[in-house]
Enzyme design. Structure first.
Site, PDB file in Angstrom:
ATOM      1  N   GLY A  33      40.157  39.654  34.826  1.00 34.65           N
ATOM      2  CA  GLY A  33      39.617  40.100  36.097  1.00 34.65           C
ATOM      3  C   GLY A  33      40.721  40.682  36.962  1.00 34.65           C
ATOM      4  N   GLN A  77      44.838  42.803  44.749  1.00 35.14           N
ATOM      5  CA  GLN A  77      46.035  42.598  43.923  1.00 35.14           C
ATOM      6  C   GLN A  77      46.807  43.883  43.669  1.00 35.14           C
ATOM      7  OE1 GLN A  77      43.548  40.261  40.971  1.00 35.14           O
ATOM      8  NE2 GLN A  77      45.529  39.294  40.673  1.00 35.14           N
ATOM      9  N   CYS A 113      46.586  33.487  37.085  1.00 32.75           N
ATOM     10  CA  CYS A 113      46.407  34.667  37.932  1.00 32.75           C
ATOM     11  C   CYS A 113      47.508  35.678  37.640  1.00 32.75           C
ATOM     12  CB  CYS A 113      46.447  34.261  39.405  1.00 32.75           C
ATOM     13  SG  CYS A 113      46.203  35.638  40.547  1.00 32.75           S
ATOM     14  N   LEU A 114      47.130  36.932  37.535  1.00 33.95           N
ATOM     15  CA  LEU A 114      48.109  37.986  37.263  1.00 33.95           C
ATOM     16  C   LEU A 114      49.111  38.131  38.410  1.00 33.95           C
ATOM     17  CD1 LEU A 114      45.713  40.659  35.718  1.00 33.95           C
ATOM     18  CD2 LEU A 114      47.337  39.173  34.502  1.00 33.95           C
ATOM     19  N   HIS A 159      37.151  33.367  41.612  1.00 25.76           N
ATOM     20  CA  HIS A 159      38.599  33.608  41.735  1.00 25.76           C
ATOM     21  C   HIS A 159      38.854  34.992  42.351  1.00 25.76           C
ATOM     22  CE1 HIS A 159      42.831  33.456  39.888  1.00 25.76           C
ATOM     23  NE2 HIS A 159      42.687  34.738  40.151  1.00 25.76           N
ATOM     24  N   GLU A 160      38.135  36.005  41.854  1.00 25.49           N
ATOM     25  CA  GLU A 160      38.337  37.376  42.365  1.00 25.49           C
ATOM     26  C   GLU A 160      37.823  37.505  43.802  1.00 25.49           C
ATOM     27  OE1 GLU A 160      40.265  38.768  40.606  1.00 25.49           O
ATOM     28  OE2 GLU A 160      39.857  37.951  38.626  1.00 25.49           O
ATOM     29  N   HIS A 170      40.383  36.403  46.157  1.00 27.58           N
ATOM     30  CA  HIS A 170      41.411  37.429  46.416  1.00 27.58           C
ATOM     31  C   HIS A 170      40.965  38.367  47.540  1.00 27.58           C
ATOM     32  CE1 HIS A 170      44.522  36.809  43.406  1.00 27.58           C
ATOM     33  NE2 HIS A 170      43.670  36.836  42.401  1.00 27.58           N
TER      34      HIS A 170
HETATM   35  O1  GNR Z   1      43.312  36.929  33.700  1.00 33.05           O
HETATM   36  C1  GNR Z   1      42.916  35.994  34.394  1.00 33.05           C
HETATM   37  N1  GNR Z   1      42.522  34.836  33.801  1.00 33.05           N
HETATM   38  C2  GNR Z   1      41.894  33.801  34.472  1.00 33.05           C
HETATM   39  C3  GNR Z   1      41.789  32.579  33.825  1.00 33.05           C
HETATM   40  C4  GNR Z   1      41.165  31.520  34.420  1.00 33.05           C
HETATM   41  C5  GNR Z   1      40.641  31.655  35.688  1.00 33.05           C
HETATM   42  C6  GNR Z   1      40.756  32.860  36.363  1.00 33.05           C
HETATM   43  C7  GNR Z   1      41.386  33.928  35.767  1.00 33.05           C
HETATM   44  S1  GNR Z   1      41.501  35.447  36.584  1.00 33.05           S
HETATM   45  C8  GNR Z   1      42.943  36.117  35.865  1.00 33.05           C
HETATM   46  C9  GNR Z   1      43.181  37.531  36.339  1.00 33.05           C
HETATM   47  C10 GNR Z   1      43.446  37.525  37.824  1.00 33.05           C
HETATM   48  O2  GNR Z   1      44.454  37.134  38.328  1.00 33.05           O
HETATM   49  N2  GNR Z   1      42.482  37.926  38.590  1.00 33.05           N
HETATM   50  O3  GNR Z   1      42.632  37.889  39.921  1.00 33.05           O
HETATM   51 NI    NI Z   2      44.023  36.337  40.374  1.00 31.71          NI
END
Ligand code: GNR
Ligand code: NI
Length: 167
Positions: free
Chosen positions: A46, A51, A91-92, A133-134, A137
């Site tokens: 995601g 980001q 998270c990236l 999660h997104e 952000h």
């Molecule tokens: O790549 C991602 N893997 C992930 C794994 C578990 C819970 C949430 C995520 S999102 C993350 C990519 C990211 O940072 N999206 O904002």
């Molecule tokens: Ni993230």
């Protein structure tokens, strides 16, 4: 197509609250394509526009194993949520840091797709985790900010140390 630069925690720009998209135009479509490419290249499941330092309510997600089921959410809103589950997140924007966050187990989300078409989606499991999660952000919240100040301080120290060694 360009791979976009992903902001790294702790960066104040990750705390920006994204604005709703008022009009889906060519710039929006190009951004979505670049976000998808950046997510796949990372690789991640995601990516929120926040980001890549674009503060509009746009998310791309693909939780499929074949990486062939891209989902685009513009102006997403959660209309229902049920249950609770702890899931190990990453998270990236916070490389090499993983840990549990408690979120709704299942959700209903409404949004516009890349063509501006309204849709609703029922999600559970990893997809539900990822959408939440997104959407965090887009509100300027990073998953480690659910943790204690001490644990966050340790994350920051670890990332700073990594940064030094990378130079
Ligand atoms: O790549 C991602 N893997 C992930 C794994 C578990 C819970 C949430 C995520 S999102 C993350 C990519 C990211 O940072 N999206 O904002
Ligand atoms: Ni993230």
């Amino acid at each position: 197509m360009p791979i976009l630069k992903i902001l790294q925690y702790p960066d104040d720009r990750l705390h920006t609250v994204a604005a709703p998209v008022l009009q889906i135009n060519n710039n929006t479509r190009t951004l979505i394509r670049d976000m998808a490419e950046t997510m796949y290249a990372a690789p991640g499941i995601g990516l929120a526009a926040t980001q890549v330092d674009v503060h509009q309510r746009i998310i791309v997600i693909d939780v499929s194993e074949a990486h062939d089921q891209l989902l685009v959410f513009i102006n997403p809103e959660i209309t229902a949520s049920n249950g609770l589950s702890d899931y190990e997140e990453g998270c990236l924007s916070v490389p090499d840091v993983y840990g549990k966050v408690s979120r709704a187990e299942s959700i209903t989300v409404k949004a516009l797709d890349a063509d501006g078409k309204f849709f609703t989606l029922d999600a559970s499991g990893l997809l539900a985790v990822c959408i939440q999660h997104e959407m965090d952000h887009l509100q300027g919240k990073v998953f480690v900010e659910y943790w204690s100040r001490l644990k966050q301080a340790r994350v920051i120290a670890k990332l700073k140390k990594r940064h030094r060694h990378a130079m």
